[in-house]
Design an enzyme around this catalytic site. Sequence first.
Site, PDB file in Angstrom:
ATOM      1  N   ASP A   1      26.705 106.744  37.863  1.00 30.45           N
ATOM      2  CA  ASP A   1      27.806 106.873  36.894  1.00 30.45           C
ATOM      3  C   ASP A   1      27.536 108.005  35.912  1.00 30.45           C
ATOM      4  OD1 ASP A   1      29.241 104.777  37.924  1.00 30.45           O
ATOM      5  OD2 ASP A   1      28.271 103.279  36.666  1.00 30.45           O
TER       6      ASP A   1
ATOM      7  N   ASP B   1      34.207  99.639  34.383  1.00 35.75           N
ATOM      8  CA  ASP B   1      33.608  98.977  35.526  1.00 35.75           C
ATOM      9  C   ASP B   1      34.095  97.545  35.554  1.00 35.75           C
ATOM     10  OD1 ASP B   1      32.143 100.821  36.655  1.00 35.75           O
ATOM     11  OD2 ASP B   1      30.195 100.189  35.960  1.00 35.75           O
TER      12      ASP B   1
ATOM     13  N   ASP C   1      27.165 101.666  34.454  1.00 28.14           N
ATOM     14  CA  ASP C   1      25.812 101.112  34.328  1.00 28.14           C
ATOM     15  C   ASP C   1      24.860 101.729  35.342  1.00 28.14           C
ATOM     16  OD1 ASP C   1      26.904 100.044  36.547  1.00 28.14           O
ATOM     17  OD2 ASP C   1      26.785  97.947  35.935  1.00 28.14           O
TER      18      ASP C   1
END
Length: 1285
Positions: free
Chosen positions: A835, A510, A831
């Site tokens: 996901d 990310d 997070d």
Amino acid sequence: MGDLSNSDFYAKNQSNDSNRVAGFGCSLMELRSLMELRGTEAVVKLQEDYGGTEGLCTRLKTSPTEGLTGTQLDLDKRREVFGKNLIPPKKPKTFLQLVWEALQDVTLIILEVAALVSLGLSFYHPPGDASGESCGSAAGGVEDEGESEAGWIEGAAILLSVVCVVLVTAFNDWSKEKQFRGLQSRIEQEQKFQVVRGAQVIQLPVADIVVGDIAQIKYGDLLPSDGILIQGNDLKIDESSLTGESDHVKKAADRDPMLLSGTHVMEGSGRMIVTAVGVNSQTGIIFTLLGASTEEEEKKEKKVEDGHRNADCSHPSIHPIATIATDGAAGFNAPGSASLINGKMQDGNMESNQIKVKKQDGAAAMEMQPLKSAEGGESDEKERKKVSISKKEKSVLQGKLTKLAVQIGKAGLLMSAITVIILVLFFAIDNFVLQKLAWMPECTPIYIQFFVKFFIIGVTVLVVAVPEGLPLAVTISLAYSVKKMMKDNNLVRHLDACETMGNATAICSDKTGTLTTNRMTAVQIYIADVHHEKIPDPGVLPPKSLDLMIHSIAINSAYTTNILPPDKEGGLPKQVGNKTECSLLGLVLALKRDYRTIRNHMPEEMLYKVYTFNSVRKSMSTVVKLPDGSFRMYSKGASEIVLKKCSHILNEVGEVRVFRPRDKDDMVKKVIEPMACDGLRTICVAYRDFASNPEPHWDDEGNILSDLTAICVVGIEDPVRPEVPDAIQKCQRAGITVRMVTGDNINTARAIAIKCGIIHPGEDFLCIDGKEFNRRIRNEKGEVEQERIDKVWPKLRVLARSSPTDKHTLVKGIIDSTMSAQRQVVAVTGDGTNDGPALKKADVGFAMGIAGTDVAKEASDIILTDDNFSSIVKAVMWGRNVYDSISKFLQFQLTVNVVAVIVAFTGACVTQDSPLKAVQMLWVNLIMDTFASLALATEPPTESLLKRRPYGRNKPLISSTMTKNIFGHAVYQLIIIFTLLFAGERLFDIDSGRNAPLHAPPSEHYTIIFNAFVMMQLFNELNARKIHGERNVFYGMHNNPIFCSIVVGTFAVQIVIVQFGGKPFSCKPLDLEKWMWCVFLGLGELIWGQVISTIPNSRLRFLRRAGQLSKKDDSPEEDANEDNEEIDHAERELRRGQILWFRGLNRIQTQIDVVNTFKSGTSFQGAGALRRQSSTTSQTQDIRVVNAFRSSLYEGLEKPDSRTSIHNFMTHPEFRIEDSTPHIPLIDDTDDDSARRRKMYSSQPSSPNKNNNAIDSGINLTIDSSKSAASSSPASPLHSLETSL
């Protein structure tokens, strides 16, 4: 049993009806029965019996807005009446149970039996005066000096050493379990929840929540208890963990207000009143039912187990290895553990692992994640047991170790059987054939004693052959790593993830919070037709625009998001909640306004409708009712998405003007792109007014969220973490490709990727957004095709504006790809709630400890407690260290095994007795292995681990360098031992110990052999610290106090055994001179180690197959690739020139082939055969043609500014070696032909980009070796073609 326990449970709780007396308006049982209702039925019951949620709050003595008062007395009383929010964990195994489990080892059982037989026979004296003579030479010296009295010592000593081994194993298991429980409790303490108490929003550990608490729930939460919704905004819950239905359930106070523990909030926010906690919640009830059924199953399982165990005896090596279970547990077949194994299903969509025991042995505390339904509990669980055992892939290392151990075990079994047969035959032929003795009844016990002695020697060979230390080494290494990784901010939830991380070849990370600091601040703003490069003075802005913007930001952001004063004086203000919203609230404060006063005027209950942020909308909108009865909707979100929906904009004086498509394009070019290129995230704030009559149809989102009026665009900076560029560089050096997958704008993502060093200007890499990604990977029907993904992922470095599905598709595509010989091992960071699938699908999922939602943590294998990318690099180091530690231990252990087995076998065949006695072997094998596994498995990792490529799945466990070391050291030790065995008595001028009678006293001769053997092992332990052929075996030893203390300790114990061991250890004390000789022979190991490391592996090609001990599938191309990655320092100097030559040749041939393809495509076939010319000019022309060809291919794709031409690469060959793959030899022990063949058949020409295994030209070029390679001379038609191009 399940039903019975259920009724017991209810009986226990009947007394709770007296709760009303305790001052609450409803009892525990009433609340439990209320929570069993759903939908409208629940709403009706709530309204009729309790007077709605307000009535329920009154009865539970709580306020819907201010919560409980929070006094200790009140909280204690609630816990007493309604229970605590805890589900009691399963009891850990006691030390005695662990001892009993350790005793189940087959080899140990064989030894125990042999020792007991030996003991029994030593106390048996033949009746009458049968003289030894009549029993033949076999009995020679049996009665000498009353030695037979000491015959029991050997049996007793074997039993004693077995006891030692069992205690050590049990203690290790016990401490491991204790460690995991500590880890488990730490994970549980970390889970906090927002609760309103005394009108203040506070974060509480989940266990402290009580009935009557008002809990604030938001996107991504895992609900910690049952409750009833008081107020909700667009709330959707994933109840699949309870019901098995994958559709998200909409919740609203007037439609379906029931919220259940263990379910996930997938969208929206709200407040609920807690009505049931712990064992009384829906999850708790299921766990209680399950607890009863598991106990019963355990009993059944035990019976089945015993049956299996008997069947398993033929493979003595299976059991020691089976102890390395997938999660470091006590094997899948340990009773009880199977029923609650956390099956980390391989499918991304298996999000509902009904019951999860977060940690090993099925004994650790359970996490609140329930089964499908109370009734389906038992049958479901049985189903899952089958699934989880078959589904859970063994980790790479375990698969290899199990295979290796089985092979070694079989070899050991064979050797020991042959040893026993030879000894018995020798004895029988010698006595009954050569000496022609008759078998006399009174001699039977003596003969049996001999046979038992032979049997014990055979078992000893087996014991030495089976590497019992192996599972121990793995466990110790993993447990040690996990403990140390805690300090490096890696909280490991699944043990095997730690080791898998060492093999990672790709990381999909990310951006926000991982690569950046996640402390966002608004730094630029476009408002009232002016682009302010820094935050302006509020006086400059038109009051109307300013007022609208302040109201929009204050109201249209989660009320849980706040900016608090700094903890320390002079520090930065504390950001709580969503960081993007925090930056906008910070902007309000920077413009000298206070958002709190606006929120106080418009509390959360008065918000008319909220469209919460989700990954599809990429925006958030809130509708409020204005005093005149009309409605106003405030909206904010990703600028390009919100601007598309805007038809008006506020001008320089704050008046509304039309916003045409041309203006939008201008704005994108002049405002949004420049902001994004500075690495800023752009957020657009807008609003829309609606008339009160007729009231809009709020569910028609498409119409509501259109025709907006833009107020401003804010540029938010999220600085890159200072340590990230360095960490990414380390990853690239280590052969790991880092890809950024983000929801941000493509320009922002590219700018950040450049700052991080994920991409470098001028390199040929892909930066695409989700839309383009899907266009490239899907066919006409919209289905994802693996071949299409294979064309995209090798070059992909940045995927922007990606949805969670894109992330999952990418991860799955990379993992399933069969382009390269090695399967890619992918790590993913995430997070958000969405996901989850990608984290589950990945080989290793990293969740963020600070910003991560509960759902993400739940799906992950490792939690990054500091949300920092550089912690991932530490995890890679630790993972590789585990692998290396196991390899070091294997190298050491197998040397001991090879030598001991050959010595025992040869000794037995030649002298009818093993030079190393059973007890001595046990000391060497079990005690030393246990200590050595501790010493070698606790080596701390070094930076040098990051200087090599990942090992990959098919790499043999024992590399050719290790094979060379094992056999090299074995040769040295065997030469020394056999010299001592057959010439030792002459060298040291002592009595020979060979052919001693049955109970002869220990001889000095055999003591020297034993002592020299142990000394050689001790010094070889130093050699074993290095497995890549490094010269300095002492390097870094001072960093490992455990290693030093174990070596010194083993040496001290050896002195005690030799000098004072006497009869039990078959040792006779040695004088100083003999001791010095033994130590000198041991030191020879270090010198011999230097000799071995000078021999290049290529000189020992016959060893190559030995290194392939545990390959999954023996395909020759893979062999070549694996050998290619092996590090051999001696080889490197010899090969450098050849490497460059082959690399150059390979590139030219690739280019020529492209030219040929191109030629045939452009109808130049009739140009006549072209001769191969090695002149530089023709090469350059080929390359230009290829470049032209390439540029025509890449039209329409984003072109890099410049590229390193192949010609440059050819003229500066050092560039590739020095710059790109530092200190990594490229050819190991493959000969020149195989290297050339491999180069020719490899489908991916290596590219000049750093660590990029991407295909250089975007096309798979397979070289057809049958065609003669041709090149264009200046006169050829190709030359003119090139000029015209």
